[in-house]
Design an enzyme around this catalytic site. Structure first.
Site, PDB file in Angstrom:
ATOM      1  NE  ARG A   1      90.272  85.811 100.919  1.00 14.51           N
ATOM      2  CZ  ARG A   1      88.901  86.910 101.415  1.00 14.51           C
ATOM      3  NH1 ARG A   1      88.494  88.089 100.467  1.00 14.51           N
ATOM      4  NH2 ARG A   1      87.645  87.181 102.503  1.00 14.51           N
TER       5      ARG A   1
ATOM      6  CG  ASN B   1      87.245  84.672  99.003  1.00 17.47           C
ATOM      7  OD1 ASN B   1      88.700  83.673  98.584  1.00 17.47           O
ATOM      8  ND2 ASN B   1      86.584  85.028  99.165  1.00 17.47           N
TER       9      ASN B   1
END
EC number: 3.6.1.7
Length: 90
Positions: free
Chosen positions: A18, A36
């Protein structure tokens, strides 16, 4: 502006995916989010020009060195929501 949804599968959680996605998207100048998902994948919504999306798609196909990307699914985003600066959602 194009809006695309990506779902990235592989070893993409717990490896900084990320953060590196945020960094690359910001570098390219995209708006959107990365987060996520419960199934171990990473969801991305990206908004930008065709050339920005193309560059981002190319990067997503391999991701950062710490990740292993097995596949990337891509779909058009038909929602009307516009996004500000690219951000990481938790």
């Amino acid at each position: 502006m194009l809006k695309k949804q990506f779902v990235v599968y592989g070893i993409v959680q717990g490896v900084g995916f990320r953060y590196f996605t945020w960094k690359k998207a910001t570098e390219i100048g995209l708006n959107g989010i990365v987060k996520n998902q419960r199934d171990g994948s990473v969801y991305i919504l990206a908004e930008g020009s065709a050339s920005q999306i193309d560059s981002f798609r190319d990067w997503l196909s391999h991701g950062p060195p710490s990740a292993r990307v097995d596949r990337v699914e891509e779909n058009d985003y038909s929602g009307t929501h516009s996004f500000g600066l690219f951000s990481v959602e938790h």
